[in-house]
Structures are given as structure tokens and as C-alpha cells.
Design an enzyme around this catalytic site. Structure first.
Site, mmCIF file in Angstrom:
data_model
loop_
_atom_site.group_PDB
_atom_site.id
_atom_site.type_symbol
_atom_site.label_atom_id
_atom_site.label_comp_id
_atom_site.label_asym_id
_atom_site.label_seq_id
_atom_site.Cartn_x
_atom_site.Cartn_y
_atom_site.Cartn_z
ATOM 1 N N ARG A 1 0.853 -1.196 0.000
ATOM 2 C CA ARG A 1 0.000 0.000 0.000
ATOM 3 C C ARG A 1 0.884 1.239 0.000
ATOM 4 O O ARG A 1 1.306 1.732 1.044
ATOM 5 C CB ARG A 1 -0.903 -0.030 1.249
ATOM 6 N N GLN B 1 -8.674 -7.956 -8.020
ATOM 7 C CA GLN B 1 -8.631 -6.526 -8.381
ATOM 8 C C GLN B 1 -7.196 -6.133 -8.750
ATOM 9 O O GLN B 1 -6.251 -6.473 -8.039
ATOM 10 C CB GLN B 1 -9.119 -5.714 -7.178
ATOM 11 N N ARG C 1 1.164 -7.005 -9.127
ATOM 12 C CA ARG C 1 1.543 -6.406 -7.836
ATOM 13 C C ARG C 1 1.610 -7.440 -6.723
ATOM 14 O O ARG C 1 2.055 -7.124 -5.632
ATOM 15 C CB ARG C 1 0.592 -5.269 -7.467
ATOM 16 N N HIS D 1 0.474 2.765 -10.480
ATOM 17 C CA HIS D 1 -0.399 3.298 -9.432
ATOM 18 C C HIS D 1 0.407 4.134 -8.420
ATOM 19 O O HIS D 1 0.565 3.762 -7.246
ATOM 20 C CB HIS D 1 -1.065 2.105 -8.742
ATOM 21 N N ASP E 1 -12.010 9.561 -7.137
ATOM 22 C CA ASP E 1 -11.606 8.347 -7.862
ATOM 23 C C ASP E 1 -12.057 8.512 -9.309
ATOM 24 O O ASP E 1 -13.175 8.173 -9.673
ATOM 25 C CB ASP E 1 -12.257 7.117 -7.193
ATOM 26 N N GLU F 1 -2.098 8.273 -11.369
ATOM 27 C CA GLU F 1 -1.732 6.967 -11.897
ATOM 28 C C GLU F 1 -1.782 6.982 -13.421
ATOM 29 O O GLU F 1 -2.844 7.200 -14.009
ATOM 30 C CB GLU F 1 -2.711 5.923 -11.335
HETATM 31 O O1 LIG Z 1 -7.266 -0.997 -2.684
HETATM 32 P P1 LIG Z 1 -6.592 -1.213 -4.005
HETATM 33 O O2 LIG Z 1 -6.987 -2.520 -4.645
HETATM 34 O O3 LIG Z 1 -5.105 -1.069 -3.917
HETATM 35 O O4 LIG Z 1 -7.107 -0.080 -4.971
HETATM 36 C C1 LIG Z 1 -6.903 1.259 -4.655
HETATM 37 C C2 LIG Z 1 -7.555 2.163 -5.709
HETATM 38 O O5 LIG Z 1 -6.914 1.968 -6.934
HETATM 39 C C3 LIG Z 1 -7.331 2.845 -8.009
HETATM 40 O O6 LIG Z 1 -6.955 4.143 -7.772
HETATM 41 C C4 LIG Z 1 -8.812 2.738 -8.234
HETATM 42 O O7 LIG Z 1 -9.277 3.714 -9.152
HETATM 43 C C5 LIG Z 1 -9.583 2.849 -6.947
HETATM 44 O O8 LIG Z 1 -10.950 2.564 -7.202
HETATM 45 C C6 LIG Z 1 -9.031 1.911 -5.904
HETATM 46 O O9 LIG Z 1 -9.741 2.061 -4.702
#
Ligand SMILES: O=P(O)(O)OC[C@H]1O[C@H](O)[C@H](O)[C@@H](O)[C@@H]1O
Length: 314
Positions: A73, A97, A102, A180, A225, A288
Site C-alpha cells: 500500500r 482486483q 503487484r 499506481h 476516484d 496513476e
Molecule cells: O485498494 P486497491 O486494490 O489497492 O485499490 C486502490 C484504488 O486503486 C485505483 O486508484 C482505483 O481507481 C480505486 O478505485 C481503488 O480504490
């Protein structure tokens, strides 16, 4: 008779101080004689620290996991081959996601040094990830034969990250990619993001509705966002300080035409177990660079390359 001069490996006098690179406990660190440094975890090939002008430039959550149990993070996690939650009924649907880059362990391919002009040096670190290096779970979830080479280049006032994607298999695949980047800022209320005016964006905090940016200098005043689309990669995105209108960061890209601007703000920050302290949303902004609003299709045998260059405190 004049003795022939041996050319030095990096084209500068051999006696000049050189970049140093160390690899320990899965962390590759490089520093320049002028004091800049970068640290990259093999887990995710995540840049976790970039120091320039004597200061840390990237935000890293104090509560982040650094043991490979969860994506890091902060710093610069790499998003590939899907951005956000994978769409339903898509080849990426079984992936987590932001994909697998990563949360996979990369290999360090090596370093190279060169002259970056005006007597300054550059040091480049290369990292690799391929199909056979993935966990069995990820290999099954995304069965394509691919090769990724991620390069992190440190120069005096800038950090460049670039990714080369190669299709090493026999069938086409499609992917999205995003760097990111969590930038460290002193006070989010003093931050403005410039050069987004008149661009179309998807607001993920408002049911992914489409809007047009009206502000020449975007202020962050709540959860943000947004996926800005179709930007000219050569026009820098400027992150500046509102109080003195000074640029803090300038981000140019190659082949990355989308920009995501993200700040979780109060409630979302509290809700993320690995984000801390709670108030740290005030000390970061994610800008990003990516290619995420559509899919890049890569034919068998082809390669694609994209990257970003972040200049700090111009
Ligand atoms: O919590 P993560 O999976 O690391 O994602 C963190 C963030 O990433 C990006 O910026 C997306 O646009 C967000 O929608 C998301 O919350």
C-alpha cells in the site's frame, strides 16, 4: 608513444563516483553519488521509496504489509493485466482486483548505468515476470504466455518507470496496465492537479458516470476516484502547491493515455486495514498513468511498451 585510454563502461571518467546498487532480502536499492535513491521490492516490483532533493517523494502507508502477504500500500504498485475489479464474463474475471503483477514475485534482471547529460548519471534497474513464474492459481486464471520487463530509472531530478509486455504465446491476448503512483504531499488541501481541463473522466465515486473536467487546477476536497481518458502523453500532468503556485511533480508518459486521480479521503482511509495512520490521506495523492479505459490487444510475438517519467520539484 601515447597510451591508449581505456573507455570506461559508462562513458565517464572511471575515477568519478558511480551509482551503487544493492540486492538484499528481496529489496533492490540504488543510489546516485548526488544523493538520490530508489528502493524496489521484488514482490510486485513495487517501488517503495524514491528520494530526490533530499526528500522522500512517494507515500508508503505505515500499516502496509511488506511480507508478500498482500499488495504493498504505497509507492508504485504495478497494475496488470486488469485495472480495478475484473469485468464479468471476461478472460480476466478469475483475477483479483488490479491483476497479478503487484502480488507476484519478480526477478531482478540487472542494472545499467549511463550518463544522463550535464555530467549527471542515470541508473536503471530491470525486473522480469513471465508465465512460468506465476503462482499456479494465477497461471490458471490467466493462461497466456507473456513476458514483462519493468525498468526503473533514477536520475537526478526524475524517476522513470516503463513496462514492456511481450506476447510469447501463439494466441492474442488483451491487457490493461497502470502505474499506481502514490505521491507524497504535505497537505492535500494545498494540492492542485493541472492539465486535466476539458478532459472526459469517469467518476467511480458517482456510479462510473462520465463528466468533463471544468477546472484548470483540480482541488481534492473529498473522496476522489476519477479515470481521465484520452490524454496526450507528452503534455505533463502537473501536481502543484496552491499557496505559491509552484509545481511539485510533473508527469509525462509514453503510450499511457489515461490518468487516474485517487484519494480515499476520511471514511475510505479508515476502512482500509493496511492504510495508516487514518489521517494519512492528507499526505498522499495517487496520480496513476495507465492504459485502462479500453484494452490493448497484443498479437502473438508482438511487444508493447509504455512508461511514465516523474520530475520532482522543478
Ligand atoms: O485498494 P486497491 O486494490 O489497492 O485499490 C486502490 C484504488 O486503486 C485505483 O486508484 C482505483 O481507481 C480505486 O478505485 C481503488 O480504490
Amino acid at each position: 608513444m601515447e597510451r591508449s585510454k581505456k573507455p570506461s563502461a559508462i562513458g565517464v571518467g572511471a575515477s568519478l563516483p558511480q551509482p551503487t546498487v544493492s540486492a538484499k532480502h528481496g529489496i533492490i536499492e540504488a543510489s546516485l553519488p548526488s544523493g538520490e535513491s530508489v528502493a524496489v521490492y521484488l514482490y510486485g516490483a513495487t517501488v517503495t521509496s524514491w528520494k530526490a532533493n533530499g526528500q522522500e517523494q512517494l507515500f508508503l502507508s505505515q500499516k502496509t504489509h511488506l511480507d508478500g502477504s498482500k499488495p504493498i500500500r504505497g509507492g508504485i504498485p504495478l497494475v496488470f493485466p486488469v485495472f480495478g475489479p475484473p469485468p464479468q464474463n471476461h478472460v480476466t474475471s478469475p483475477l483479483p482486483q488490479h491483476g497479478f503483477a503487484r502480488n507476484s514475485t519478480w526477478e531482478f534482471l540487472g542494472k545499467s548505468s549511463s550518463e544522463a547529460g550535464k555530467g549527471d548519471l542515470a541508473v536503471k534497474l530491470d525486473f522480469g515476470l513471465s508465465h512460468t513464474m506465476l503462482s499456479e492459481e494465477f497461471r490458471k486464471a490467466w493462461p497466456y504466455e507473456f513476458g514483462l520487463v519493468y525498468s526503473v530509472t533514477l536520475t537526478k531530478g526524475a524517476l522513470r518507470t516503463s513496462l514492456q509486455v511481450t506476447n510469447e504465446g501463439k494466441e492474442n491476448f488483451e491487457f490493461q496496465v497502470l502505474m499506481h503512483t502514490y505521491l507524497s504531499v504535505e497537505d492535500i488541501s494545498n494540492i492542485r492537479v493541472k492539465n486535466l481541463e476539458s478532459k472526459t473522466y469517469i467518476d467511480k465515486t458517482r456510479n462510473a458516470t462520465s463528466h468533463t473536467e471544468s477546472s484548470p487546477a483540480l482541488a481534492i476536497t473529498g473522496e476522489t476516484d476519477r479515470v481521465y481518458q484520452g490524454l496526450d502523453p507528452a503534455t505533463p500532468i502537473i501536481v502543484s502547491s496552491a499557496s505559491d503556485d509552484q509545481p511539485l511533480f510533473s508527469i509525462t508518459r509514453e503510450a499511457l493515455t489515461d490518468i487516474v486521480v485517487w484519494n480515499p479521503w476520511i471514511e475510505k482511509a479508515k476502512g482500509m486495514a493496511d492504510f495508516g495512520p487514518d489521517e494519512a490521506y492528507q499526505n498522499m495523492i495517487c496520480v496513476e498513468a495507465g492504459s485502462v479505459s479500453s484494452w490493448q490487444t497484443l498479437e502473438a510475438g508482438d511487444s508493447w511498451e509504455g512508461g511514465q517519467s516523474i520530475k520532482s520539484r522543478l
